[in-house]
Design a protein around this motif. Sequence first.
Motif, mmCIF file in Angstrom:
data_model
loop_
_atom_site.group_PDB
_atom_site.id
_atom_site.type_symbol
_atom_site.label_atom_id
_atom_site.label_comp_id
_atom_site.label_asym_id
_atom_site.label_seq_id
_atom_site.Cartn_x
_atom_site.Cartn_y
_atom_site.Cartn_z
ATOM 1 N N THR A 30 0.859 -1.176 0.000
ATOM 2 C CA THR A 30 0.000 0.000 0.000
ATOM 3 C C THR A 30 0.899 1.231 0.000
ATOM 4 O O THR A 30 1.946 1.228 0.650
ATOM 5 N N ALA A 31 0.501 2.253 -0.742
ATOM 6 C CA ALA A 31 1.341 3.452 -0.840
ATOM 7 C C ALA A 31 0.589 4.685 -0.365
ATOM 8 O O ALA A 31 -0.621 4.822 -0.588
ATOM 9 N N ALA A 32 1.313 5.581 0.311
ATOM 10 C CA ALA A 32 0.781 6.879 0.737
ATOM 11 C C ALA A 32 1.770 7.951 0.307
ATOM 12 O O ALA A 32 2.980 7.758 0.400
ATOM 13 N N GLU A 33 1.250 9.101 -0.146
ATOM 14 C CA GLU A 33 2.118 10.179 -0.623
ATOM 15 C C GLU A 33 2.311 11.287 0.403
ATOM 16 O O GLU A 33 3.183 12.138 0.239
ATOM 17 N N THR A 34 1.498 11.288 1.466
ATOM 18 C CA THR A 34 1.592 12.324 2.491
ATOM 19 C C THR A 34 1.517 11.697 3.874
ATOM 20 O O THR A 34 1.059 10.553 4.036
ATOM 21 N N ALA A 35 1.924 12.463 4.880
ATOM 22 C CA ALA A 35 1.820 11.987 6.258
ATOM 23 C C ALA A 35 0.360 11.806 6.648
ATOM 24 O O ALA A 35 0.001 10.835 7.324
ATOM 25 N N GLU A 37 -2.175 11.014 4.763
ATOM 26 C CA GLU A 37 -2.675 9.783 4.157
ATOM 27 C C GLU A 37 -2.122 8.568 4.896
ATOM 28 O O GLU A 37 -2.836 7.589 5.136
ATOM 29 N N ALA A 38 -0.855 8.628 5.280
ATOM 30 C CA ALA A 38 -0.230 7.509 5.989
ATOM 31 C C ALA A 38 -0.891 7.263 7.339
ATOM 32 O O ALA A 38 -1.202 6.119 7.704
#
Length: 228
Positions: A30-35, A37-38
């Motif tokens: 799974t990928a997140a681009e921002t804190a 979102e994480a």
Amino acid sequence: MKNNILIIDDDADLSFVISDMLEGYGYKVTAAETAEEAFGLLSVRSFDLILLDINLPDSTGFEICKELRRVSDVPVIFASARTSESDRITGFDIGGDDYLPKPYSMAELFSRIKALMRRAYGDADEKKVISFGNVKVDISARSVTKNGAPVALSLKEFDLLSQLCEHAGTAVSKETLLSEVWGAFSSVEPSTLAVHIRWLREKLEDKPASPKYIKTVYKVGYILEAEK
């Protein structure tokens, strides 16, 4: 199998390449681009390893790691173009397990992930079967039987039972169980954990009101008394 990985990196193209490579080896990525979102993902899911960039649009990987270490010991690999000695030292000091400078090869990344997974969880291919009374729990196959008959558990029930099995004979705190089963930043109430423990006892104990195996440890959490 411990194979759930979270990538936190604002480079979507790089995350796609890494995800494609890891999924080819059987990992779930799974990928997140921002804190933001994480943290949203971490509040509802548990991960077995985090690949963490330092420079993010709304925070830094250092800040994420600091918050994460308040509630979880999930393995963290920093992967960043920031390669100074001070950055590497900071990464390790705040709880990072490895530090991989960018650019790096997919082969080296995969090797680092496998090595850290082995250190953190042991041999992922080892068959793990825990028995207590007339119950057998096959952690690798995610199956449970009682008197030889299958027992149907929900996803959370099995994840909770798996955590107790992994630490059989040792008291596991409520905080640890909530973090590992519901996610490090979940707002789930402790009462939810108590309800799931009750459901497990009803399905697995011969006398749920007087549990013999899934026991409460006063002011700590729960313990599974089992034969490994």
